[in-house]
Write a protein that holds these residues in place. Structure first.
Motif, PDB file in Angstrom:
ATOM      1  N   VAL A 232      66.917  48.321  40.895  1.00  8.16           N
ATOM      2  CA  VAL A 232      65.703  47.752  40.278  1.00  8.16           C
ATOM      3  C   VAL A 232      66.063  47.008  38.990  1.00  8.16           C
ATOM      4  CG1 VAL A 232      63.519  48.343  39.141  1.00  8.16           C
ATOM      5  CG2 VAL A 232      64.118  49.423  41.323  1.00  8.16           C
ATOM      6  N   GLU A 233      66.909  47.628  38.158  1.00  6.22           N
ATOM      7  CA  GLU A 233      67.336  46.959  36.909  1.00  6.22           C
ATOM      8  C   GLU A 233      68.109  45.673  37.210  1.00  6.22           C
ATOM      9  OE1 GLU A 233      67.823  51.098  34.311  1.00  6.22           O
ATOM     10  OE2 GLU A 233      69.560  50.164  35.250  1.00  6.22           O
ATOM     11  N   TYR A 234      68.962  45.760  38.245  1.00  5.60           N
ATOM     12  CA  TYR A 234      69.782  44.603  38.650  1.00  5.60           C
ATOM     13  C   TYR A 234      68.885  43.421  39.011  1.00  5.60           C
ATOM     14  CZ  TYR A 234      72.986  42.016  41.795  1.00  5.60           C
ATOM     15  OH  TYR A 234      73.728  41.053  42.427  1.00  5.60           O
ATOM     16  N   TYR A 252      64.876  55.582  46.588  1.00  8.75           N
ATOM     17  CA  TYR A 252      65.524  56.213  45.435  1.00  8.75           C
ATOM     18  C   TYR A 252      65.186  55.453  44.152  1.00  8.75           C
ATOM     19  CZ  TYR A 252      67.907  58.786  49.003  1.00  8.75           C
ATOM     20  OH  TYR A 252      68.158  59.593  50.083  1.00  8.75           O
ATOM     21  N   LEU A 253      64.280  56.009  43.380  1.00  7.91           N
ATOM     22  CA  LEU A 253      63.855  55.354  42.137  1.00  7.91           C
ATOM     23  C   LEU A 253      63.895  56.331  40.970  1.00  7.91           C
ATOM     24  CD1 LEU A 253      60.615  53.485  43.353  1.00  7.91           C
ATOM     25  CD2 LEU A 253      62.876  52.473  43.023  1.00  7.91           C
ATOM     26  N   GLU A 254      64.418  55.859  39.849  1.00 12.90           N
ATOM     27  CA  GLU A 254      64.300  56.606  38.593  1.00 12.90           C
ATOM     28  C   GLU A 254      62.885  56.393  38.054  1.00 12.90           C
ATOM     29  OE1 GLU A 254      66.899  58.186  37.241  1.00 12.90           O
ATOM     30  OE2 GLU A 254      68.448  57.411  38.603  1.00 12.90           O
ATOM     31  N   ASP A 255      62.455  57.268  37.151  1.00 11.63           N
ATOM     32  CA  ASP A 255      61.159  57.043  36.498  1.00 11.63           C
ATOM     33  C   ASP A 255      61.148  55.695  35.783  1.00 11.63           C
ATOM     34  OD1 ASP A 255      61.102  59.899  37.091  1.00 11.63           O
ATOM     35  OD2 ASP A 255      59.259  59.886  35.881  1.00 11.63           O
ATOM     36  N   SER A 256      62.299  55.359  35.173  1.00 10.21           N
ATOM     37  CA  SER A 256      62.361  54.081  34.452  1.00 10.21           C
ATOM     38  C   SER A 256      62.220  52.896  35.411  1.00 10.21           C
ATOM     39  CB  SER A 256      63.681  53.984  33.678  1.00 10.21           C
ATOM     40  OG  SER A 256      64.759  54.211  34.554  1.00 10.21           O
ATOM     41  N   ASP A 257      62.716  53.067  36.657  1.00 11.75           N
ATOM     42  CA  ASP A 257      62.549  52.008  37.668  1.00 11.75           C
ATOM     43  C   ASP A 257      61.066  51.805  37.972  1.00 11.75           C
ATOM     44  OD1 ASP A 257      65.290  51.614  38.040  1.00 11.75           O
ATOM     45  OD2 ASP A 257      65.420  53.075  39.657  1.00 11.75           O
ATOM     46  N   MET A 258      60.373  52.930  38.096  1.00  4.37           N
ATOM     47  CA  MET A 258      58.938  52.830  38.447  1.00  4.37           C
ATOM     48  C   MET A 258      58.157  52.133  37.326  1.00  4.37           C
ATOM     49  SD  MET A 258      58.096  56.289  40.567  1.00  4.37           S
ATOM     50  CE  MET A 258      59.477  57.327  40.997  1.00  4.37           C
ATOM     51  N   ILE A 260      59.372  49.843  35.354  1.00  2.00           N
ATOM     52  CA  ILE A 260      59.693  48.411  35.479  1.00  2.00           C
ATOM     53  C   ILE A 260      58.847  47.788  36.586  1.00  2.00           C
ATOM     54  CG2 ILE A 260      61.504  46.770  36.225  1.00  2.00           C
ATOM     55  CD1 ILE A 260      63.554  48.738  34.896  1.00  2.00           C
ATOM     56  N   MET A 261      58.789  48.462  37.732  1.00  2.00           N
ATOM     57  CA  MET A 261      58.058  47.903  38.886  1.00  2.00           C
ATOM     58  C   MET A 261      56.572  47.772  38.572  1.00  2.00           C
ATOM     59  SD  MET A 261      60.135  49.940  41.813  1.00  2.00           S
ATOM     60  CE  MET A 261      59.181  49.380  43.210  1.00  2.00           C
ATOM     61  N   ARG A 262      56.045  48.782  37.900  1.00  2.00           N
ATOM     62  CA  ARG A 262      54.628  48.695  37.496  1.00  2.00           C
ATOM     63  C   ARG A 262      54.412  47.518  36.546  1.00  2.00           C
ATOM     64  NH1 ARG A 262      53.264  53.185  33.552  1.00  2.00           N
ATOM     65  NH2 ARG A 262      54.579  51.804  32.318  1.00  2.00           N
ATOM     66  N   MET A 289      52.496  55.654  43.214  1.00  2.00           N
ATOM     67  CA  MET A 289      51.070  55.349  43.053  1.00  2.00           C
ATOM     68  C   MET A 289      50.555  55.878  41.714  1.00  2.00           C
ATOM     69  SD  MET A 289      49.517  56.010  46.813  1.00  2.00           S
ATOM     70  CE  MET A 289      49.489  54.717  48.045  1.00  2.00           C
ATOM     71  N   ASP A 290      51.026  57.062  41.328  1.00  2.00           N
ATOM     72  CA  ASP A 290      50.613  57.621  40.032  1.00  2.00           C
ATOM     73  C   ASP A 290      51.048  56.713  38.874  1.00  2.00           C
ATOM     74  OD1 ASP A 290      49.406  59.707  41.279  1.00  2.00           O
ATOM     75  OD2 ASP A 290      51.006  61.170  40.897  1.00  2.00           O
ATOM     76  N   TYR A 291      52.160  56.022  39.077  1.00  2.00           N
ATOM     77  CA  TYR A 291      52.623  55.071  38.059  1.00  2.00           C
ATOM     78  C   TYR A 291      51.802  53.771  38.066  1.00  2.00           C
ATOM     79  CZ  TYR A 291      56.736  57.147  35.918  1.00  2.00           C
ATOM     80  OH  TYR A 291      57.580  57.914  35.164  1.00  2.00           O
ATOM     81  N   GLY A 292      50.994  53.613  39.140  1.00  2.00           N
ATOM     82  CA  GLY A 292      50.178  52.400  39.241  1.00  2.00           C
ATOM     83  C   GLY A 292      50.823  51.293  40.050  1.00  2.00           C
ATOM     84  N   ILE A 293      51.837  51.669  40.846  1.00  2.00           N
ATOM     85  CA  ILE A 293      52.499  50.671  41.706  1.00  2.00           C
ATOM     86  C   ILE A 293      51.690  50.535  43.002  1.00  2.00           C
ATOM     87  CG2 ILE A 293      54.599  50.187  43.052  1.00  2.00           C
ATOM     88  CD1 ILE A 293      56.108  51.858  40.850  1.00  2.00           C
ATOM     89  N   ASN A 294      51.509  49.301  43.456  1.00  2.00           N
ATOM     90  CA  ASN A 294      50.795  49.051  44.710  1.00  2.00           C
ATOM     91  C   ASN A 294      51.742  49.322  45.887  1.00  2.00           C
ATOM     92  OD1 ASN A 294      48.686  47.986  46.454  1.00  2.00           O
ATOM     93  ND2 ASN A 294      50.002  46.185  46.674  1.00  2.00           N
ATOM     94  N   VAL A 295      51.351  50.248  46.768  1.00  2.00           N
ATOM     95  CA  VAL A 295      52.206  50.609  47.910  1.00  2.00           C
ATOM     96  C   VAL A 295      51.465  50.345  49.219  1.00  2.00           C
ATOM     97  CG1 VAL A 295      53.621  52.403  49.003  1.00  2.00           C
ATOM     98  CG2 VAL A 295      53.245  52.458  46.523  1.00  2.00           C
TER      99      VAL A 295
END
Ligand SMILES: [Zn+2]
Length: 433
Positions: A232-234, A252-258, A260-262, A289-295
């Motif tokens: 995700v960072e890449y 496989y996502l870190e919290d920090s990835d989520m 970023i995606m949000r 979804m809890d992070y607010g990412i559209n899935v």
């Protein structure tokens, strides 16, 4: 001519409600949604016979499914090589056949997959493959809403720009059934040099991005070793997320990835059956979804699923999250149905899809509920999500045009498609295991 579907239970997906009523549409747009019979009867009367009335036969009318991730032409490789690890599967089985595939083979494979999807109530799909012009051709012929994924990896990128420009010229300005995304295959097959050029191209042509991302532990390890980053960072650092992006898998996502995606508004195509079959893992859907990412939901290609059935995908997505959390309240039926419709539309930036309401595009299906597994019906949405099957789909409209009637494809006949597929398989010399 105005068409109206009567005698149906409507699942509008605008909010969690269902009602008996009618839906009228004209020129691809819904012009009336009524509750009960009265308003519909008055509407028909006022039109003085200048309307086609379609009997919904007491079935259920709901928005067509949006399959967010596919490689549709891989129908030709359905059940050709299963139950082996990913890399030998790719290098020894899939890639050698794909090397021999012609655009005509890709067209035939796409027709078969699109037929399967339409007959199962999918009205939009997002693809990723080579020779996407042939996928567009198959989609247009059968009346499917087709989102092409113009795919590349490092080796094929030198040919990408000229090919993509040709398709942008053809489909980019039309507001028809075909639209385009740019599809870098994955972080591990695309170098920073390739991706920098690709991002510039996407920005120049204002293309959405559709890619595989964070699918396996091996990918995470490789990208960490090469760049000391998560996938995700890449992608973020190279500017891919500056374009609207659909990321397939995200197991496989870190919290920090989520985060970023949000923050970048990246949407996810969750493909539970592919992840299960390839032993990839379980995507953290609830957490995203809890992070607010559209899935939304996708099937992935028919070589790693092995069908293109969104009904199964809905059920798998729900059950998998419940079992991993040991919590039956997670991803209830309505949320799952939203993933297959509303969230898919959002991922594509198409607010006019995924719901049944006045002004929306007329992409919908009618379900035949005269089946033992639909009785009794204490809850329409729960019956759809937990009991519904692709074979229950009776009628399908895309852009207001009937593409499936009485469970039969309108744009071609299946025996014709089967013959074409058999010829392609003979030409490709795909040996049966
Ligand atoms: Zn895929």
């Amino acid at each position: 001519m105005i068409k109206i579907v009567k005698n149906v239970t409507i699942v509008p997906m605008t909010h969690e409600v269902t009602f008996w009523g009618a839906v009228a549409f004209e020129d691809g747009k819904i012009i009336m949604v009524s509750q009960g019979n009265q308003e519909a009867d008055r509407f028909i009367e006022e039109l003085n016979g200048d309307v086609e009335v379609i009997d919904g036969k007491g079935g259920i009318l709901l928005p067509g499914f949006i399959n967010l991730h596919n490689h549709v032409s891989m129908t030709l490789l359905r059940s050709y090589a299963d139950d082996i690890p990913l890399m030998p599967w790719l290098t020894e089985k899939i890639w050698p056949v794909e090397d021999k595939m012609t655009p005509e083979h890709i067209y035939v494979g796409a027709k078969l997959g699109i037929a399967e999807m339409l007959l199962g109530g999918t009205t939009t799909f997002v693809d990723m493959y080579a020779s996407e012009d042939m996928v567009a051709k198959a989609g247009v012929e059968l009346g499917m809403r087709t989102v092409l994924g113009l795919a590349f990896l490092d080796q094929s990128f030198p040919y990408f720009e000229a090919f993509a420009e040709k398709l942008i010229e053809k489909y980019g300005k039309e507001n028809g059934l075909v639209s385009l995304t740019m599809s870098p295959h994955a972080p591990y097959t695309c170098s920073p040099e390739t991706l920098e050029k690709a991002v510039a191209f996407a920005k120049k042509h204002n293309l959405m991005v559709h890619t595989h991302l964070s699918e396996t532990e091996t990918e995470i390890k490789q990208i960490r070793e090469r760049y000391d980053k998560t996938p995700v960072e890449y992608f973020r650092d190279l500017g891919l997320f500056d374009q609207k992006t659909i990321a397939a898998h995200c197991v496989y996502l870190e919290d920090s990835d989520m985060k970023i995606m949000r923050d970048y508004g990246v949407s996810v195509s969750h493909n539970p059956q592919s992840n299960m079959k390839l032993g990839s893992g379980i995507a953290p859907v609830k957490k995203m979804m809890d992070y607010g990412i559209n899935v939304g939901l996708g099937t992935d290609g028919p070589s790693s699923n092995n069908d293109l059935d969104m009904w199964e995908e809905m059920r798998s997505a729900s059950f998998l999250q419940k079992v991993v959390a040991l919590d039956p309240t997670i991803l209830p039926a309505y949320e799952i149905l939203k993933m297959a419709t509303v969230n898919g539309a959002k991922a594509l930036n198409r607010d006019d899809l995924g719901t049944i309401a006045v002004g929306q595009t007329a992409d919908f299906m009618i379900i035949d509920t005269s089946k033992p597994h639909f009785f009794p019906c204490h809850d329409v949405i729960a019956n759809l999500v937990y009991c519904g099957k692709a074979s229950d789909v009776d009628t399908v409209f895309v852009n207001g045009k009937m593409v499936v009637r009485s469970k039969e494809l309108m744009g071609d006949n299946l025996s014709n498609i089967y013959n074409q597929v058999q010829c392609a398989i003979n030409e490709l010399e795909i040996a049966e295991d």
